[in-house]
Design a protein around this motif. Structure first.
Motif, short mmCIF file in Angstrom:
data_model
loop_
_atom_site.label_atom_id
_atom_site.label_comp_id
_atom_site.label_asym_id
_atom_site.label_seq_id
_atom_site.Cartn_x
_atom_site.Cartn_y
_atom_site.Cartn_z
N PRO A 63 0.84 -1.12 0.07
CA PRO A 63 -0.07 0.00 0.04
C PRO A 63 0.80 1.34 -0.17
O PRO A 63 2.10 1.12 0.57
CB PRO A 63 -0.76 -0.01 1.33
CG PRO A 63 -0.64 -1.46 1.59
CD PRO A 63 0.51 -2.45 1.18
N GLU A 83 1.96 2.46 -5.03
CA GLU A 83 1.41 2.35 -6.46
C GLU A 83 1.77 3.05 -7.54
O GLU A 83 2.20 2.64 -8.61
CB GLU A 83 -0.14 2.80 -6.32
CG GLU A 83 -1.17 1.81 -5.63
CD GLU A 83 -0.91 1.94 -4.10
OE1 GLU A 83 -0.46 2.76 -3.76
OE2 GLU A 83 -1.79 1.33 -3.26
N ARG A 102 -6.35 0.15 -8.04
CA ARG A 102 -5.05 1.10 -7.27
C ARG A 102 -4.17 1.76 -8.25
O ARG A 102 -3.72 2.80 -7.72
CB ARG A 102 -4.57 0.14 -6.25
CG ARG A 102 -5.29 -0.59 -5.24
CD ARG A 102 -4.52 -1.72 -4.29
NE ARG A 102 -3.26 -1.22 -3.95
CZ ARG A 102 -2.25 -2.24 -3.70
NH1 ARG A 102 -2.45 -3.37 -3.71
NH2 ARG A 102 -1.04 -1.55 -3.17
#
Ligand code: HEM
Length: 326
Positions: free
Chosen positions: A22, A25, A64
Motif C-alpha cells: 500500500p 502504487e 489501485r
C-alpha cells in the motif's frame, strides 16, 4: 501493440509474482511504464538471444493503479475442488514473465526490476524455468506441440471489440505444479502415454478411438457447440531442484478470455462428467493459481492522464508525465 506474448519457445524463463505494498502504487506504475525500455536496454546487449518480458496485472491491483474501469473479464483466479484434486487460488498483484535463450538475460532484467521495486513489493513466488531437451516437461513428454501458430495464435490470445478499451490485450493464468516423479516413473511408459494422450518418444497424438477420456489431451480439448475448437497459447517451463527432490512444471496459458482456460481447468479438476478428472493430476499437484490481465505495451507506457490514479501522496501518475514512444 500487444506485449510480446507470442514468440519462439524460450530456453529459459523467470516467473515473478509480486504484491505491491500500500502506498507504492506510483512506483509500480512508473516501473510498468519503463519496462519496455528496461527490456530493450538489457536485450540489446545480446539481441540474438531474444529477451522478452510480459507483464500481467491482477484484479486487486487494477483499481489501485488506474482510474479506468478494469478489463471486463479481470477477476481473481477461482479455486476449484474436485473429488480427488484441488486447484488453489493464490494472490498476485503483478506477474513478470521473462523469457530468453539464456537465463542470464532473464536474471539481469529481473534484477533491474527488483532494484526499482525494492521496498515496494512483496515477492510471493519466483521460479526459474529451463528448457528440458526437446521441449519436454519433467514427466518426459514433449509439451507445447498443439499450441496454435500464426493468425490462429493471435486470435486465441487477443482481446477484440468485445472490450474496446482493452482491445489488443490478453489474459494469462499461471499455476505451479509439483510432480510425484517416483510414482510417475513406476508407471509403464504405455500407461504414461494413456495419461497424456500422446506417445512419449515421438509425440504423436492417439486417435480418438484409443485416447482415454481422462487423458490430459482429452480434458483440454474444448469444442464449442458449433464445432469450433477453443485454443490457448501455453509456454510451460520445467523447473526444480534435484537436491531437494522438487520437480515441477510451471503452467502459463494466455487467452483472449479467461473463460477458455477456466473451462479447461474445470474439465481437469472436476471432470466432464464430474469424476472424469484429468489423470495427470494423480502425479501433479497445483500449489499456486493466479489470473492477470496483460495490457498493450502502449497502455503500460502511457496510461492517459485520465486513467492514471493519483498516488496516495498526491503526486500525479506517470501517465501525465511521460510521452508515449511510437
Ligand atoms: C502439470 C502441468 C501440465 C503438464 C505437465 C502439461 C503437459 C502437457 C503435454 C505433454 C501436452 C501434450 C503436447 C501439447 O500439445 O502440448 C499438453 C497439452 C495441452 N495442455 Fe497441458 N500440461 C499441464 C497443465 C495444463 C493446464 C493447467 C492446462 C489448461 C488450463 C493445459 C492445457 C493444455 C492444452 C490446451 C493442451 C493441448 C491439447 C490439444 O489440443 O491437443 N495443460 N500438456
Amino acid at each position: 501493440m500487444t506485449q510480446e506474448v507470442l514468440r519462439q519457445p524460450a530456453e529459459a524463463a523467470i516467473f515473478l509474482v509480486l504484491d505491491v505494498r500500500p502506498g507504492s502504487e506510483a512506483t509500480a506504475r512508473d516501473l510498468l511504464a519503463d519496462i519496455a525500455g528496461l527490456t530493450r536496454a538489457v536485450g540489446f546487449r545480446a539481441p540474438e538471444d531474444e529477451l522478452s518480458c510480459v507483464v500481467g496485472i491482477g484484479a486487486s491491483l487494477w483499481s489501485r493503479l488506474y482510474r479506468s474501469s478494469a478489463p471486463r473479464e479481470l477477476h481473481p483466479f477461482r479455486s476449484l475442488s474436485g473429488a480427488r484434486h484441488s486447484a488453489p487460488a493464490t494472490h498476485g498483484d503483478l506477474l513478470f514473465h521473462l523469457r530468453a535463450r539464456r537465463l542470464d538475460l532473464c536474471f539481469e532484467l529481473a534484477r533491474h526490476v527488483m532494484t526499482r521495486l525494492a521496498g515496494h513489493v512483496k515477492v510471493l513466488d519466483e521460479v526459474q524455468g529451463f528448457r528440458y531437451f526437446d521441449e519436454r516437461d519433467l514427466l518426459g513428454f514433449v509439451d507445447g506441440t498443439e499450441n496454435p501458430t500464426g493468425p490462429k495464435a493471435v486470435a486465441a490470445i487477443t482481446v477484440g471489440d468485445e472490450d474496446p478499451a482493452y482491445a489488443g490485450g490478453s489474459y494469462v493464468v499461471v499455476q505451479k505444479y509439483l510432480h510425484d516423479l517416483d510414482a510417475w516413473q513406476a508407471l509403464p511408459v504405455a500407461e504414461q502415454e494413456r495419461v497424456i494422450g500422446r506417445s512419449k518418444l515421438d509425440d504423436i497424438e492417439m486417435t480418438d478411438a484409443v485416447k482415454p477420456a481422462n487423458s490430459h489431451v482429452a480434458a483440454n480439448t474444448i469444442v464449442d457447440p458449433d464445432g469450433t475448437e477453443r485454443q490457448i497459447v501455453r509456454e510451460n517451463m520445467a523447473f526444480g531442484s534435484p537436491g531437494a527432490a522438487e520437480f515441477g512444471t510451471y503452467f502459463i496459458g494466455y487467452a483472449a478470455t479467461p473463460d477458455v482456460i477456466e473451462r479447461m481447468l474445470l474439465r481437469m479438476f472436476i471432470g466432464a462428467p464430474p469424476g472424469n478428472y484429468d489423470r495427470i493430476l494423480d502425479f501433479s499437484t497445483a500449489v499456486t493459481g493466479s489470473l492477470f490481465f496483460v495490457p498493450t505495451a502502449e497502455f503500460l507506457e502511457d496510461p492517459s492522464p485520465a486513467t492514471a490514479t493519483n498516488s496516495p501522496d498526491g503526486s500525479l501518475g506517470i501517465g501525465s508525465l511521460k510521452r508515449s514512444r511510437t
